[in-house]
Every structure is written in C-alpha cells, then in structure tokens.
Design a protein around this motif. Structure first.
Motif, PDB file in Angstrom:
ATOM      1  N   ALA A 183      -1.719  -5.471  -4.451  1.00 27.98           N
ATOM      2  CA  ALA A 183      -1.405  -3.975  -3.929  1.00 27.98           C
ATOM      3  C   ALA A 183      -2.667  -3.343  -3.979  1.00 27.98           C
ATOM      4  CB  ALA A 183      -0.614  -3.099  -4.979  1.00 27.98           C
ATOM      5  N   SER A 184      -2.852  -2.340  -2.938  1.00 29.88           N
ATOM      6  CA  SER A 184      -4.056  -1.632  -3.003  1.00 29.88           C
ATOM      7  C   SER A 184      -4.108  -0.531  -4.265  1.00 29.88           C
ATOM      8  CB  SER A 184      -4.220  -0.795  -1.861  1.00 29.88           C
ATOM      9  OG  SER A 184      -2.913   0.142  -1.683  1.00 29.88           O
ATOM     10  N   GLU A 185      -5.294  -0.136  -4.819  1.00 35.54           N
ATOM     11  CA  GLU A 185      -5.494   0.714  -5.673  1.00 35.54           C
ATOM     12  C   GLU A 185      -4.633   1.993  -5.721  1.00 35.54           C
ATOM     13  OE1 GLU A 185      -9.909  -0.488  -7.423  1.00 35.54           O
ATOM     14  OE2 GLU A 185      -9.772   1.212  -6.056  1.00 35.54           O
ATOM     15  N   GLU A 230      -7.497  -8.388   3.679  1.00 35.80           N
ATOM     16  CA  GLU A 230      -8.397  -9.279   3.551  1.00 35.80           C
ATOM     17  C   GLU A 230      -7.878 -10.211   2.564  1.00 35.80           C
ATOM     18  OE1 GLU A 230     -12.992 -10.534   3.230  1.00 35.80           O
ATOM     19  OE2 GLU A 230     -12.276  -8.536   3.314  1.00 35.80           O
ATOM     20  N   HIS A 231      -7.788  -9.603   1.308  1.00 30.84           N
ATOM     21  CA  HIS A 231      -7.167 -10.404   0.056  1.00 30.84           C
ATOM     22  C   HIS A 231      -5.784 -10.881   0.197  1.00 30.84           C
ATOM     23  CE1 HIS A 231      -7.357 -11.027  -4.269  1.00 30.84           C
ATOM     24  NE2 HIS A 231      -6.236 -10.685  -4.251  1.00 30.84           N
ATOM     25  N   ALA A 232      -4.979 -10.294   0.760  1.00 35.72           N
ATOM     26  CA  ALA A 232      -3.764 -10.816   0.956  1.00 35.72           C
ATOM     27  C   ALA A 232      -3.700 -12.034   1.982  1.00 35.72           C
ATOM     28  CB  ALA A 232      -2.774  -9.877   1.320  1.00 35.72           C
ATOM     29  N   PHE A 233      -4.215 -11.899   3.176  1.00 31.07           N
ATOM     30  CA  PHE A 233      -4.481 -13.166   3.988  1.00 31.07           C
ATOM     31  C   PHE A 233      -5.015 -14.187   3.376  1.00 31.07           C
ATOM     32  CE2 PHE A 233      -3.514  -9.932   7.435  1.00 31.07           C
ATOM     33  CZ  PHE A 233      -2.487 -10.594   8.118  1.00 31.07           C
ATOM     34  N   GLY A 234      -6.041 -13.776   2.675  1.00 23.42           N
ATOM     35  CA  GLY A 234      -6.931 -14.910   1.882  1.00 23.42           C
ATOM     36  C   GLY A 234      -6.214 -15.710   0.922  1.00 23.42           C
ATOM     37  N   LEU A 235      -5.383 -15.029  -0.033  1.00 24.63           N
ATOM     38  CA  LEU A 235      -4.398 -15.563  -0.676  1.00 24.63           C
ATOM     39  C   LEU A 235      -3.299 -16.662  -0.022  1.00 24.63           C
ATOM     40  CD1 LEU A 235      -3.533 -16.142  -3.780  1.00 24.63           C
ATOM     41  CD2 LEU A 235      -2.121 -13.913  -3.632  1.00 24.63           C
ATOM     42  N   ALA A 236      -2.735 -15.899   0.762  1.00 23.45           N
ATOM     43  CA  ALA A 236      -1.892 -16.709   1.630  1.00 23.45           C
ATOM     44  C   ALA A 236      -2.293 -17.921   2.320  1.00 23.45           C
ATOM     45  CB  ALA A 236      -1.194 -15.818   2.775  1.00 23.45           C
ATOM     46  N   ASP A 237      -3.517 -17.749   2.754  1.00 20.95           N
ATOM     47  CA  ASP A 237      -4.253 -19.016   3.468  1.00 20.95           C
ATOM     48  C   ASP A 237      -4.479 -20.007   2.208  1.00 20.95           C
ATOM     49  OD1 ASP A 237      -5.829 -20.134   5.873  1.00 20.95           O
ATOM     50  OD2 ASP A 237      -7.458 -19.935   4.088  1.00 20.95           O
ATOM     51  N   ARG A 238      -4.874 -19.648   1.089  1.00 19.61           N
ATOM     52  CA  ARG A 238      -5.100 -20.628   0.168  1.00 19.61           C
ATOM     53  C   ARG A 238      -3.835 -21.543  -0.216  1.00 19.61           C
ATOM     54  NH1 ARG A 238      -9.886 -20.353  -2.636  1.00 19.61           N
ATOM     55  NH2 ARG A 238      -9.330 -21.172  -4.489  1.00 19.61           N
ATOM     56  N   HIS A 245       0.782  -1.225  -0.079  1.00 25.46           N
ATOM     57  CA  HIS A 245       0.024  -0.051  -0.077  1.00 25.46           C
ATOM     58  C   HIS A 245       0.942   1.198   0.005  1.00 25.46           C
ATOM     59  CE1 HIS A 245       1.216  -0.231   4.307  1.00 25.46           C
ATOM     60  NE2 HIS A 245       0.809   1.038   4.287  1.00 25.46           N
ATOM     61  N   GLY A 246       0.288   2.540  -0.310  1.00 25.68           N
ATOM     62  CA  GLY A 246       1.103   3.654  -0.279  1.00 25.68           C
ATOM     63  C   GLY A 246       2.491   3.424  -1.432  1.00 25.68           C
ATOM     64  N   TRP A 247       3.399   4.333  -0.913  1.00 25.66           N
ATOM     65  CA  TRP A 247       4.721   4.268  -1.800  1.00 25.66           C
ATOM     66  C   TRP A 247       5.409   2.845  -1.616  1.00 25.66           C
ATOM     67  CZ3 TRP A 247       4.554   8.319  -4.926  1.00 25.66           C
ATOM     68  CH2 TRP A 247       4.268   9.351  -4.357  1.00 25.66           C
ATOM     69  N   CYS A 248       5.714   2.397  -2.972  1.00 26.70           N
ATOM     70  CA  CYS A 248       6.742   1.238  -2.905  1.00 26.70           C
ATOM     71  C   CYS A 248       7.590   1.456  -4.177  1.00 26.70           C
ATOM     72  CB  CYS A 248       6.202  -0.129  -3.199  1.00 26.70           C
ATOM     73  SG  CYS A 248       7.287  -1.636  -3.090  1.00 26.70           S
ATOM     74  N   ALA A 279       0.990  -8.906  -9.511  1.00 31.03           N
ATOM     75  CA  ALA A 279      -0.123 -10.046  -9.886  1.00 31.03           C
ATOM     76  C   ALA A 279      -1.503  -9.424  -9.899  1.00 31.03           C
ATOM     77  CB  ALA A 279      -0.059 -11.232  -8.681  1.00 31.03           C
ATOM     78  N   GLU A 280      -1.864  -8.618  -8.679  1.00 29.66           N
ATOM     79  CA  GLU A 280      -3.144  -8.321  -8.526  1.00 29.66           C
ATOM     80  C   GLU A 280      -3.337  -6.745  -7.688  1.00 29.66           C
ATOM     81  OE1 GLU A 280      -4.866 -13.050  -7.914  1.00 29.66           O
ATOM     82  OE2 GLU A 280      -4.626 -11.493  -5.985  1.00 29.66           O
ATOM     83  N   CYS A 281      -4.367  -6.275  -8.065  1.00 26.28           N
ATOM     84  CA  CYS A 281      -4.703  -5.033  -7.599  1.00 26.28           C
ATOM     85  C   CYS A 281      -6.254  -5.070  -6.953  1.00 26.28           C
ATOM     86  CB  CYS A 281      -4.570  -3.968  -8.450  1.00 26.28           C
ATOM     87  SG  CYS A 281      -5.124  -2.122  -7.883  1.00 26.28           S
ATOM     88  N   VAL A 282      -6.189  -4.545  -5.635  1.00 23.55           N
ATOM     89  CA  VAL A 282      -7.574  -4.629  -5.169  1.00 23.55           C
ATOM     90  C   VAL A 282      -7.985  -3.276  -4.417  1.00 23.55           C
ATOM     91  CG1 VAL A 282      -7.199  -7.015  -4.838  1.00 23.55           C
ATOM     92  CG2 VAL A 282      -6.818  -5.371  -2.979  1.00 23.55           C
ATOM     93  N   PRO A 283      -9.099  -3.049  -4.141  1.00 28.57           N
ATOM     94  CA  PRO A 283      -9.769  -1.858  -3.506  1.00 28.57           C
ATOM     95  C   PRO A 283      -8.741  -1.746  -2.127  1.00 28.57           C
ATOM     96  CG  PRO A 283     -11.667  -2.845  -4.247  1.00 28.57           C
ATOM     97  CD  PRO A 283     -10.502  -3.702  -4.246  1.00 28.57           C
ATOM     98  N   ASP A 284      -8.660  -0.308  -1.816  1.00 25.71           N
ATOM     99  CA  ASP A 284      -7.620  -0.162  -0.390  1.00 25.71           C
ATOM    100  C   ASP A 284      -8.262  -1.026   0.745  1.00 25.71           C
ATOM    101  OD1 ASP A 284      -6.466   1.460  -2.254  1.00 25.71           O
ATOM    102  OD2 ASP A 284      -6.656   3.438  -1.178  1.00 25.71           O
ATOM    103  N   ALA A 285      -9.620  -0.784   0.977  1.00 22.44           N
ATOM    104  CA  ALA A 285     -10.118  -1.635   2.128  1.00 22.44           C
ATOM    105  C   ALA A 285     -10.128  -2.929   2.124  1.00 22.44           C
ATOM    106  CB  ALA A 285     -11.610  -0.911   2.258  1.00 22.44           C
ATOM    107  N   GLN A 286      -9.687  -3.611   1.029  1.00 23.40           N
ATOM    108  CA  GLN A 286      -9.727  -4.986   0.787  1.00 23.40           C
ATOM    109  C   GLN A 286      -8.233  -5.739   0.698  1.00 23.40           C
ATOM    110  OE1 GLN A 286     -12.310  -6.324  -2.403  1.00 23.40           O
ATOM    111  NE2 GLN A 286     -13.731  -4.876  -1.795  1.00 23.40           N
ATOM    112  N   LEU A 287      -7.361  -4.830   0.866  1.00 23.89           N
ATOM    113  CA  LEU A 287      -5.820  -5.298   0.643  1.00 23.89           C
ATOM    114  C   LEU A 287      -5.584  -6.423   1.826  1.00 23.89           C
ATOM    115  CD1 LEU A 287      -3.107  -5.230  -0.569  1.00 23.89           C
ATOM    116  CD2 LEU A 287      -2.535  -3.457   0.836  1.00 23.89           C
TER     117      LEU A 287
END
Length: 280
Positions: A133-135, A196-204, A114-117, A186-194
């Motif tokens: 990453a977040s949008e 949850e999405h990252a943890f969900g992917l790692a969990d899968r 998120h933010g600067w990278c 790989a993927e870009c998601v809404p800021d508020a979902q980052l």
C-alpha cells in the motif's frame, strides 16, 4: 454498460484493474461478476504466473455501493416479507466466493492499494496473498459500528487476536504505515513508488517456475485452512446478515432511505471523527 474493470498483461503478470474511479470502485454485482471472470481467466492462462490487483482513481475500494445495497435491503423486506436468512446468506456468499478466488487461485495474487480500502473492500483485498500500500492509504471496517461484520474473516489470520479485536471492536481506521506495522498488510511505500514497487514485486515472483509458486502458495495457505478458515468465513458471512437486520441495522437502512446513504454513514462515523468524518 461500462466495464467495472479491465485487464493488462506484461511479463507473466496479469493486472486486474478496478475501473470505477468516480464511484471509488465500490462493489456492485457487476464488479463481482467481472472480477470472478478475470481471476478465473488469469488462473487458466499458461502465460500468467502472478495476478496484480490494483485500481484507478482516488481510492482502491470504498466498500459496497451503499446506494444499491441499502436499497436492496429496504425493497427486499417489508411488513409482508421478513428477512429470509438463508436467501441472504446465499446472496452474500456470491460475493464472498468471488473474493476467495484471490485466495484459492493456484497462482499468487498481489494487491496494490491506494486511498480508501475499507469495509467490503477489505473483505476482498485481504483474500490476496500479498498486499502492498501507499503511505496515504487507509484501511478499516467501519460497518463494525453498525450494519456488518467481515464476511471473509481474514482479520485474525493476518494480525492475531489482540490487534483484530482492537480494530474490529472500534471500527477505527488504520493508516497504511500502521497496517504494515501490525501485519494487516505486507509493505507500505511512498505514494509515488506504489506502482513501481508492486510491479517489481510481482515481477520477482513471476521469475520463479509456475509450479513452484503454486506449491508454495498452497503450503502457506494450508495453515489457515487447518486453523478453521472455512468455518470462520461461513460464520462471518452469516453474522453479517444478522448485523444488517438488528434493530440498529434496520434503523441505519431506514435513515439511508430517508436522508441518503452518505448522510447515514456520516452520522455513524461523526462521533469517532475518522474516515469521511475526519476533521479537515
């Protein structure tokens, strides 16, 4: 001394969290050393199947801490002591070798940005296996304009020649949606979902047997190795040292010493109108 990062473990996922939010998680020798230890520890732990790299604060990583790095170059070299390319290469390789732990770790590594990278932050994060990453996140390598080259040389391997040259030959910033479109991440998601999405992917991923994860990662990474990844990053690290010691690179350090590194960076980026010099 405050720690530069912290770790958390849940469900086979080890979170490695950059924890210098007030400094935008800029890279320091301390952060380098703590990251090396954290990755090695997670790779050894039989309870961990996936590593998730994320960060506190408004930015994932705004590159190297220019306060200490420009001061280091200014103090290490003088009229009496010129640039020692071998010593410089060894110094930078200590950082590069740590970033590569994300690549060479047997277990998968996911980064949530998120933010600067930017700048050295990309040298680090592009060694992850998967980046989400977040949008509103922004990637880029502004030192391409003066004072650096990508040390881990991951750009071509991720995006191909045309896109890598497009963004390295300008140093232009890359908004996260564009980064996903061109294959930098790989993927870009809404800021508020980052999170949850990252943890969900790692969990899968963590649901697969650990040996399967290790074999599949090794198989994918071997393609880059066969394309000459070792020689690319060696050249990138060496050229980074050269770029920091060109007349323009020395002038950047002199200006940072005189006016402060924030002003030097602002003057570098103002003509391009991006990063911190974007019109508000």
């Amino acid at each position: 001394m405050n720690q530069a990062l912290r770790t958390e473990t849940a469900g086979g996922v080890r979170s490695i969290v950059l924890a210098r939010p007030e400094q935008y998680n800029t890279i320091t020798p301390q952060l380098r050393d703590e990251l090396a230890e954290a990755v090695d520890d997670a790779d050894r732990d039989p309870q961990v199947r996936v590593m998730l790299l994320r960060a506190d604060g408004p930015a994932f990583c705004a590159g190297y801490g220019l306060d200490w790095s420009t001061t280091y170059q200014a103090s290490a070299e003088s009229a009496e002591q010129s640039w020692d390319s071998a010593r410089d290469f060894r110094m930078m390789s200590r950082f590069v070798d740590v970033y590569l732990k994300l690549w060479y770790a047997a277990k998968p590594t996911v980064s949530a940005v998120h933010g600067w990278c930017i700048a050295g932050g990309t040298d680090m994060v592009l060694c992850s296996d998967i980046i989400v990453a977040s949008e509103s996140a922004v990637f880029g390598y502004p030192p391409a304009r003066v004072w650096g080259t990508p040390t881990t040389a991951m750009w071509v391997y991720r995006m191909g020649f045309e896109k890598a040259k497009r963004y390295l030959l300008t140093g232009d910033e890359i908004p996260a949606p564009t980064a996903a479109e061109i294959g930098l991440i790989a993927e870009c998601v809404p800021d508020a979902q980052l999170d949850e999405h990252a943890f969900g992917l790692a969990d899968r991923m963590a649901r697969l047997p650990g040996n399967q994860l290790e074999m599949l990662k090794l198989l994918c990474n071997q393609t880059a190795e066969n394309m000459g990844f070792t020689s690319s990053r060696t050249l990138g690290t060496f050229l980074d040292g050269i770029a920091r010691h060109t007349p323009e690179g020395q002038a950047f350090v002199d200006r940072a010493t005189e006016a402060g590194f924030r002003q030097a960076v602002r003057e570098r980026d103002d003509p391009f109108g991006d990063y911190g010099s974007r019109p508000r």
